[in-house]
Design a protein around this motif. Structure first.
Motif, PDB file in Angstrom:
ATOM      1  N   ASN A   1     -61.860  41.677  84.483  1.00 23.17           N
ATOM      2  CA  ASN A   1     -62.353  41.842  85.841  1.00 23.17           C
ATOM      3  C   ASN A   1     -61.429  41.096  86.816  1.00 23.17           C
ATOM      4  OD1 ASN A   1     -63.976  42.645  87.927  1.00 23.17           O
ATOM      5  ND2 ASN A   1     -65.857  41.747  87.114  1.00 23.17           N
ATOM      6  N   ALA A   2     -61.605  41.349  88.096  1.00 23.93           N
ATOM      7  CA  ALA A   2     -60.806  40.692  89.125  1.00 23.93           C
ATOM      8  C   ALA A   2     -61.669  40.528  90.364  1.00 23.93           C
ATOM      9  CB  ALA A   2     -59.558  41.510  89.446  1.00 23.93           C
ATOM     10  N   ARG A   3     -61.233  39.654  91.254  1.00 21.10           N
ATOM     11  CA  ARG A   3     -61.940  39.445  92.514  1.00 21.10           C
ATOM     12  C   ARG A   3     -60.937  39.427  93.665  1.00 21.10           C
ATOM     13  NH1 ARG A   3     -67.130  38.201  92.346  1.00 21.10           N
ATOM     14  NH2 ARG A   3     -67.107  37.041  94.306  1.00 21.10           N
ATOM     15  N   LEU A   4     -61.456  39.629  94.860  1.00 22.36           N
ATOM     16  CA  LEU A   4     -60.625  39.665  96.065  1.00 22.36           C
ATOM     17  C   LEU A   4     -60.711  38.333  96.799  1.00 22.36           C
ATOM     18  CD1 LEU A   4     -61.756  43.144  97.435  1.00 22.36           C
ATOM     19  CD2 LEU A   4     -59.542  42.651  96.405  1.00 22.36           C
ATOM     20  N   PHE A   5     -59.597  37.924  97.416  1.00 19.89           N
ATOM     21  CA  PHE A   5     -59.641  36.738  98.272  1.00 19.89           C
ATOM     22  C   PHE A   5     -58.705  36.934  99.460  1.00 19.89           C
ATOM     23  CE2 PHE A   5     -55.775  35.850  96.001  1.00 19.89           C
ATOM     24  CZ  PHE A   5     -55.031  35.014  96.823  1.00 19.89           C
TER      25      PHE A   5
ATOM     26  N   GLU B   1     -55.476  54.691  72.619  1.00 19.26           N
ATOM     27  CA  GLU B   1     -56.586  54.956  71.708  1.00 19.26           C
ATOM     28  C   GLU B   1     -57.436  53.723  71.454  1.00 19.26           C
ATOM     29  OE1 GLU B   1     -54.960  56.637  68.186  1.00 19.26           O
ATOM     30  OE2 GLU B   1     -54.279  58.487  69.162  1.00 19.26           O
ATOM     31  N   ARG B   2     -56.973  52.565  71.951  1.00 17.91           N
ATOM     32  CA  ARG B   2     -57.743  51.335  71.790  1.00 17.91           C
ATOM     33  C   ARG B   2     -57.660  50.550  73.099  1.00 17.91           C
ATOM     34  NH1 ARG B   2     -59.510  50.267  66.817  1.00 17.91           N
ATOM     35  NH2 ARG B   2     -59.845  48.065  67.308  1.00 17.91           N
ATOM     36  N   ILE B   3     -58.725  50.636  73.885  1.00 16.40           N
ATOM     37  CA  ILE B   3     -58.804  49.935  75.170  1.00 16.40           C
ATOM     38  C   ILE B   3     -59.966  48.948  75.092  1.00 16.40           C
ATOM     39  CG2 ILE B   3     -59.120  50.159  77.662  1.00 16.40           C
ATOM     40  CD1 ILE B   3     -58.138  53.054  77.405  1.00 16.40           C
ATOM     41  N   LEU B   4     -59.678  47.695  75.365  1.00 16.48           N
ATOM     42  CA  LEU B   4     -60.699  46.652  75.341  1.00 16.48           C
ATOM     43  C   LEU B   4     -60.988  46.200  76.779  1.00 16.48           C
ATOM     44  CD1 LEU B   4     -62.450  44.561  73.770  1.00 16.48           C
ATOM     45  CD2 LEU B   4     -60.440  43.049  73.803  1.00 16.48           C
ATOM     46  N   VAL B   5     -62.260  46.156  77.155  1.00 18.40           N
ATOM     47  CA  VAL B   5     -62.680  45.685  78.475  1.00 18.40           C
ATOM     48  C   VAL B   5     -63.413  44.364  78.304  1.00 18.40           C
ATOM     49  CG1 VAL B   5     -64.014  46.195  80.551  1.00 18.40           C
ATOM     50  CG2 VAL B   5     -62.862  48.055  79.324  1.00 18.40           C
ATOM     51  N   VAL B   6     -62.926  43.332  78.984  1.00 18.98           N
ATOM     52  CA  VAL B   6     -63.497  41.987  78.863  1.00 18.98           C
ATOM     53  C   VAL B   6     -64.136  41.617  80.195  1.00 18.98           C
ATOM     54  CG1 VAL B   6     -63.020  39.561  78.389  1.00 18.98           C
ATOM     55  CG2 VAL B   6     -61.737  41.351  77.178  1.00 18.98           C
ATOM     56  N   ASP B   7     -65.411  41.285  80.176  1.00 19.62           N
ATOM     57  CA  ASP B   7     -66.154  41.021  81.413  1.00 19.62           C
ATOM     58  C   ASP B   7     -65.977  39.577  81.885  1.00 19.62           C
ATOM     59  OD1 ASP B   7     -67.711  41.599  83.581  1.00 19.62           O
ATOM     60  OD2 ASP B   7     -69.623  41.359  82.537  1.00 19.62           O
ATOM     61  N   LYS B   8     -64.735  39.207  82.072  1.00 13.95           N
ATOM     62  CA  LYS B   8     -64.409  37.899  82.631  1.00 13.95           C
ATOM     63  C   LYS B   8     -63.321  38.090  83.685  1.00 13.95           C
ATOM     64  CE  LYS B   8     -65.611  35.076  78.605  1.00 13.95           C
ATOM     65  NZ  LYS B   8     -65.122  34.058  77.635  1.00 13.95           N
ATOM     66  N   VAL B   9     -63.257  37.175  84.642  1.00 16.73           N
ATOM     67  CA  VAL B   9     -62.299  37.301  85.739  1.00 16.73           C
ATOM     68  C   VAL B   9     -60.965  36.693  85.330  1.00 16.73           C
ATOM     69  CG1 VAL B   9     -61.763  36.638  88.109  1.00 16.73           C
ATOM     70  CG2 VAL B   9     -64.097  37.303  87.500  1.00 16.73           C
ATOM     71  N   LEU B  10     -59.934  37.505  85.354  1.00 14.87           N
ATOM     72  CA  LEU B  10     -58.571  37.043  85.072  1.00 14.87           C
ATOM     73  C   LEU B  10     -57.783  36.830  86.349  1.00 14.87           C
ATOM     74  CD1 LEU B  10     -56.028  36.570  83.279  1.00 14.87           C
ATOM     75  CD2 LEU B  10     -55.646  39.045  83.431  1.00 14.87           C
ATOM     76  N   ALA B  11     -57.871  37.785  87.287  1.00 15.56           N
ATOM     77  CA  ALA B  11     -56.996  37.779  88.456  1.00 15.56           C
ATOM     78  C   ALA B  11     -57.797  37.724  89.752  1.00 15.56           C
ATOM     79  CB  ALA B  11     -56.107  39.024  88.449  1.00 15.56           C
ATOM     80  N   PHE B  12     -57.208  37.052  90.729  1.00 14.39           N
ATOM     81  CA  PHE B  12     -57.727  37.046  92.091  1.00 14.39           C
ATOM     82  C   PHE B  12     -56.698  37.778  92.945  1.00 14.39           C
ATOM     83  CE2 PHE B  12     -59.746  33.536  89.967  1.00 14.39           C
ATOM     84  CZ  PHE B  12     -61.052  33.543  90.441  1.00 14.39           C
ATOM     85  N   HIS B  13     -57.126  38.926  93.466  1.00 14.11           N
ATOM     86  CA  HIS B  13     -56.211  39.820  94.176  1.00 14.11           C
ATOM     87  C   HIS B  13     -56.267  39.534  95.669  1.00 14.11           C
ATOM     88  CE1 HIS B  13     -53.835  43.276  95.121  1.00 14.11           C
ATOM     89  NE2 HIS B  13     -54.827  43.955  95.662  1.00 14.11           N
ATOM     90  N   HIS B  14     -55.098  39.314  96.254  1.00 15.07           N
ATOM     91  CA  HIS B  14     -55.043  39.017  97.685  1.00 15.07           C
ATOM     92  C   HIS B  14     -55.431  40.252  98.479  1.00 15.07           C
ATOM     93  CE1 HIS B  14     -53.192  38.088 101.645  1.00 15.07           C
ATOM     94  NE2 HIS B  14     -53.671  36.904 101.359  1.00 15.07           N
ATOM     95  N   ARG B  15     -56.474  40.114  99.262  1.00 12.49           N
ATOM     96  CA  ARG B  15     -56.955  41.244 100.073  1.00 12.49           C
ATOM     97  C   ARG B  15     -55.962  41.514 101.198  1.00 12.49           C
ATOM     98  NH1 ARG B  15     -62.243  43.002 101.245  1.00 12.49           N
ATOM     99  NH2 ARG B  15     -63.111  41.077 100.388  1.00 12.49           N
ATOM    100  N   ALA B  16     -55.480  42.742 101.245  1.00  7.53           N
ATOM    101  CA  ALA B  16     -54.552  43.143 102.306  1.00  7.53           C
ATOM    102  C   ALA B  16     -54.794  44.603 102.608  1.00  7.53           C
ATOM    103  CB  ALA B  16     -53.098  42.924 101.881  1.00  7.53           C
ATOM    104  N   GLU B  17     -54.664  44.941 103.855  1.00  3.91           N
ATOM    105  CA  GLU B  17     -54.807  46.340 104.234  1.00  3.91           C
ATOM    106  C   GLU B  17     -53.554  47.084 103.806  1.00  3.91           C
ATOM    107  OE1 GLU B  17     -57.422  47.784 105.299  1.00  3.91           O
ATOM    108  OE2 GLU B  17     -58.571  45.950 105.490  1.00  3.91           O
TER     109      GLU B  17
END
Length: 366
Positions: free
Chosen positions: A78-82, A160-176
């Motif tokens: 997962n990721a979040r915006l800042f 053929e093997r995709i793993l989704v982990v419900d933890k925050v890895l990245a904080f993405h800089h919010r930009a238009e």
């Protein structure tokens, strides 16, 4: 600026840091640079970090361990915006899609098509390098933006093997990503065209490899309606400048794009509009504004500033049919661009387009 000097200084202090400088400049943010680094990389896994994003280093180590344990080709966190600091971060744009994914289990896009609707944020995806190499996956290169969209679709469809982990890895800089201020007209046009180019490449890939498989096409039309349609809506909100002039043309391009891919897909229109009522609404709304023209005139221009004006004036005066004119400046070194730009400002059916020096054929195709 001093970016490369900083990188080189760090590489001299730490052998794990490699500093490389491209020999040519492209408008795009990712393509050439990412492919260059990928060709030199030796790690078992690869992550492409946006320079303005912030990673949790402990979580990155955990992702590598999880990828090893589950033998995943792609691991997504997962990721979040800042905006100013990560302490005040907010949900990602695709938080509603994230809720549809299966957490902590191996999956594929066929089993969970919602994977294709995730935001293709590079900083939260860990790739097995051998998977990228074996499938010859690379970023598109050229003078356009948002190359990660194509790369993400191609990799997710093949994994053929995709793993989704419900933890925050990245904080993405919010930009238009798209700032449609009139003073940024050329950059606006390139960014806007980039979204359509990405849709075109993804569509061609689906037509070539998934022509009879419904689920990727369904997700593609979700992308066409929400992402591409949203970009068009933002462009249409501009009240002045050249972007305002191109409104009718932009709607027409969007409608023709959707119709083209619908013809190539295994989906039928009735089934699709039941799936995406917003797509149907946009098709009706944009279709009403489509211009009905009898003639489109394409003119490649190279160093013709001394006479192109008189030809255009005569054409505009004498032609008796409804028409539009596309003037493609093929990297002229005289005043060609100034002349055709002036005609574009004065006449609603004249469009000036800038091109690199690739010849008349490329200019006409453009």
């Amino acid at each position: 600026d001093s970016s490369f000097g900083l990188a080189r200084s760090m590489s001299q202090q730490d052998p794990r840091v490699k500093a490389s400088r491209l020999t040519s400049f492209t408008l795009g943010v990712v393509g050439v640079a990412a492919n260059t680094a990928l060709s030199m990389s030796r790690g078992k896994y690869v992550i492409f970090l946006n320079p303005s994003d912030v990673l949790d280093p402990g979580m990155l180590s955990e992702m590598v361990a999880r990828a090893d344990d589950d033998a995943s080709a792609i691991t997504i966190c997962n990721a979040r915006l800042f905006e100013h600091d990560i302490a005040n971060s907010s949900d990602m744009y695709d938080a509603n899609v994230w809720q549809l994914l299966k957490m902590d289990s191996i999956q594929t896009s066929a089993g969970n098509p919602s994977l294709l609707s995730l935001s293709p944020l590079l900083s939260r995806v860990l790739y097995l390098r051998s998977f990228l190499v074996d499938n010859r996956l690379s970023f598109p290169e050229g003078d356009y933006f948002f190359e990660e969209e194509q790369f993400y679709w191609n990799s997710i469809l093949r994994a053929e093997r995709i793993l989704v982990v419900d933890k925050v890895l990245a904080f993405h800089h919010r930009a238009e990503a798209l700032d449609y201020a009139p003073e940024h007209q050329l950059l606006n046009a390139v960014k806007l065209a980039s979204h359509f180019l990405n849709a075109q490449h993804i569509g061609y890939s689906l037509a070539n490899h998934y022509c009879n498989i419904a689920y990727p096409w369904e997700q593609f039309f979700v992308y066409t309606s929400t992402v591409l349609g949203g970009v068009v809506d933002r462009a249409l909100s501009v009240r002045r400048g050249l972007m305002h002039k191109y409104k009718a043309k932009l709607k027409s391009i969007w409608v023709s794009t959707v119709r083209r891919w619908l013809d190539l897909s295994p989906l039928d229109w009735d089934g699709l509009v039941q799936l995406r009522t917003d797509l149907r609404s946009r098709m009706v709304l944009y279709g009403q504004s489509q211009q009905r023209l009898e003639l489109s005139i394409v003119v490649p221009c190279h160093n013709v500033g001394h006479y192109i004006g008189s030809i255009l004036s005569q054409m505009l005066r004498t032609l008796k049919v409804s028409f539009e004119v596309f003037l493609v400046d093929d990297h002229s070194v005289d005043d060609t661009w100034a002349v055709i730009s002036r005609y574009e400002r004065l006449h609603p059916n004249v469009y000036a387009v800038s091109s690199a020096r690739f010849g008349a054929g490329y200019a006409r195709n453009l």
